[in-house]
Design a protein around this motif. Structure first.
Motif, PDB file in Angstrom:
ATOM      1  N   ASN A  44       1.101  -0.912   0.148  1.00 33.79           N
ATOM      2  CA  ASN A  44      -0.038  -0.482  -0.268  1.00 33.79           C
ATOM      3  C   ASN A  44       0.771   1.155   0.502  1.00 33.79           C
ATOM      4  OD1 ASN A  44      -2.224  -1.640  -0.228  1.00 33.79           O
ATOM      5  ND2 ASN A  44      -2.215  -1.182   2.384  1.00 33.79           N
ATOM      6  N   SER A  45       1.994   1.121   0.512  1.00 35.49           N
ATOM      7  CA  SER A  45       3.018   1.938   0.219  1.00 35.49           C
ATOM      8  C   SER A  45       3.578   2.992  -1.196  1.00 35.49           C
ATOM      9  CB  SER A  45       3.969   2.310   1.086  1.00 35.49           C
ATOM     10  OG  SER A  45       4.721   1.439   1.122  1.00 35.49           O
ATOM     11  N   VAL A  46       3.701   1.824  -2.436  1.00 32.70           N
ATOM     12  CA  VAL A  46       4.128   2.313  -3.506  1.00 32.70           C
ATOM     13  C   VAL A  46       3.243   2.765  -4.542  1.00 32.70           C
ATOM     14  CG1 VAL A  46       4.902   0.430  -5.362  1.00 32.70           C
ATOM     15  CG2 VAL A  46       5.362  -0.072  -2.919  1.00 32.70           C
ATOM     16  N   SER A  47       3.545   3.658  -4.598  1.00 33.87           N
ATOM     17  CA  SER A  47       2.992   4.887  -5.686  1.00 33.87           C
ATOM     18  C   SER A  47       2.649   4.264  -7.322  1.00 33.87           C
ATOM     19  CB  SER A  47       3.123   6.317  -6.078  1.00 33.87           C
ATOM     20  OG  SER A  47       4.582   5.924  -6.646  1.00 33.87           O
ATOM     21  N   GLY A  48       1.249   4.581  -6.987  1.00 38.58           N
ATOM     22  CA  GLY A  48       0.948   3.332  -9.194  1.00 38.58           C
ATOM     23  C   GLY A  48       0.448   2.872  -9.084  1.00 38.58           C
ATOM     24  N   ASN A  49       0.080   2.147  -7.645  1.00 42.05           N
ATOM     25  CA  ASN A  49       0.016   0.541  -7.680  1.00 42.05           C
ATOM     26  C   ASN A  49       1.228  -0.211  -7.795  1.00 42.05           C
ATOM     27  OD1 ASN A  49      -2.628   0.698  -6.345  1.00 42.05           O
ATOM     28  ND2 ASN A  49      -3.586   1.487  -8.175  1.00 42.05           N
ATOM     29  N   ALA A  50       2.591  -0.290  -8.381  1.00 40.32           N
ATOM     30  CA  ALA A  50       3.328  -0.379  -9.407  1.00 40.32           C
ATOM     31  C   ALA A  50       3.431  -2.202  -8.128  1.00 40.32           C
ATOM     32  CB  ALA A  50       3.988   0.911  -9.280  1.00 40.32           C
ATOM     33  N   PHE A  51       3.673  -2.221  -7.445  1.00 39.21           N
ATOM     34  CA  PHE A  51       4.101  -2.944  -5.743  1.00 39.21           C
ATOM     35  C   PHE A  51       4.467  -4.206  -6.881  1.00 39.21           C
ATOM     36  CE2 PHE A  51       4.086  -7.511  -3.196  1.00 39.21           C
ATOM     37  CZ  PHE A  51       5.272  -6.730  -2.227  1.00 39.21           C
ATOM     38  N   ASP A  52       3.322  -4.560  -7.444  1.00 40.80           N
ATOM     39  CA  ASP A  52       3.809  -6.112  -8.515  1.00 40.80           C
ATOM     40  C   ASP A  52       5.012  -6.282  -9.623  1.00 40.80           C
ATOM     41  OD1 ASP A  52       1.822  -7.876  -6.633  1.00 40.80           O
ATOM     42  OD2 ASP A  52       0.382  -6.866  -8.294  1.00 40.80           O
ATOM     43  N   GLU A  53       5.269  -4.824 -10.223  1.00 40.25           N
ATOM     44  CA  GLU A  53       5.736  -4.487 -10.513  1.00 40.25           C
ATOM     45  C   GLU A  53       7.725  -4.186 -10.367  1.00 40.25           C
ATOM     46  OE1 GLU A  53       4.761  -1.535 -12.818  1.00 40.25           O
ATOM     47  OE2 GLU A  53       2.145  -1.864 -12.911  1.00 40.25           O
ATOM     48  N   LEU A  54       7.533  -4.532  -8.655  1.00 36.31           N
ATOM     49  CA  LEU A  54       8.797  -4.079  -8.595  1.00 36.31           C
ATOM     50  C   LEU A  54       9.820  -5.047  -8.811  1.00 36.31           C
ATOM     51  CD1 LEU A  54       8.216  -1.610  -5.641  1.00 36.31           C
ATOM     52  CD2 LEU A  54       9.791  -0.913  -7.748  1.00 36.31           C
TER      53      LEU A  54
END
Length: 189
Positions: free
Chosen positions: A147-157
């Protein structure tokens, strides 16, 4: 365009040429990509009971974290909007100005009221969980949640990816309250 885009034509036939123009204008929003959740564009033809030229209405809705941007371009006095392309252009120009203002306000809030942004790299993820750890430039290990990752990009990290982050002291140690992935320039082709 990586920003999810929805286009709706109301009271008029869909136009592939106008849709292509909308997609091109929406592509200009990519510089705000990490801040945009989705974009909806509505182009509407006026009812036929008008005696003079038909004035088109274009609405651009941009959904961003901590506030959304809604722009409608119409006007009985603006005869340039007898051309739907002009109405779309004007709506996108206004939307971009509002997005720039929105981003500036958020950055000022982070600078004035939030913790300073730091640099780091994703160190590891916890398998099957929605969190991981970032190693900052000074070697500190910082917890972060999806939830702290902007742009809902957690899965892309991925491990090793560079990020900017704001850190606060949590109950169990330092934790990232905001994580912005640093997008590497993609090669063309």
């Amino acid at each position: 365009m990586t920003v999810p885009l929805q286009i709706t034509f109301k009271d008029m036939e869909p136009s592939p040429a106008l849709e292509a123009r909308i997609r091109a204008k929406a592509a200009e929003l990519e510089r705000f990509e990490h801040d945009i959740l989705r974009c909806h564009v509505i182009v509407e033809a006026p009812h036929r009971h008008h005696h003079q030229g038909r004035l088109y209405r274009a609405r651009v809705e941009v959904f961003v974290p901590r506030g959304d941007v809604f722009v409608t371009r119409e006007g009985p006095l603006n005869h340039a909007h007898e051309d739907p392309y002009v109405a779309v252009r004007d709506a996108f120009d206004a939307a971009i100005r509002q997005l720039e203002d929105h981003v500036r306000k958020l950055r000022r809030q982070v600078k004035q009221h939030g913790p300073a942004m730091r640099r780091g790299r994703v160190a590891r993820f916890i398998a099957g969980e929605d969190y991981g750890f970032i190693e900052t430039e000074d070697g500190e290990e910082v917890y972060f949640h999806r939830n702290s990752v902007s742009g809902n990009a957690f899965d892309e990290l991925r491990v090793g990816d560079p990020v900017h982050l704001s850190v606060e002291e949590g109950e169990k140690g330092p934790q990232a309250v905001v994580v912005h992935p640093v997008h590497r320039h993609r090669s063309a082709g």
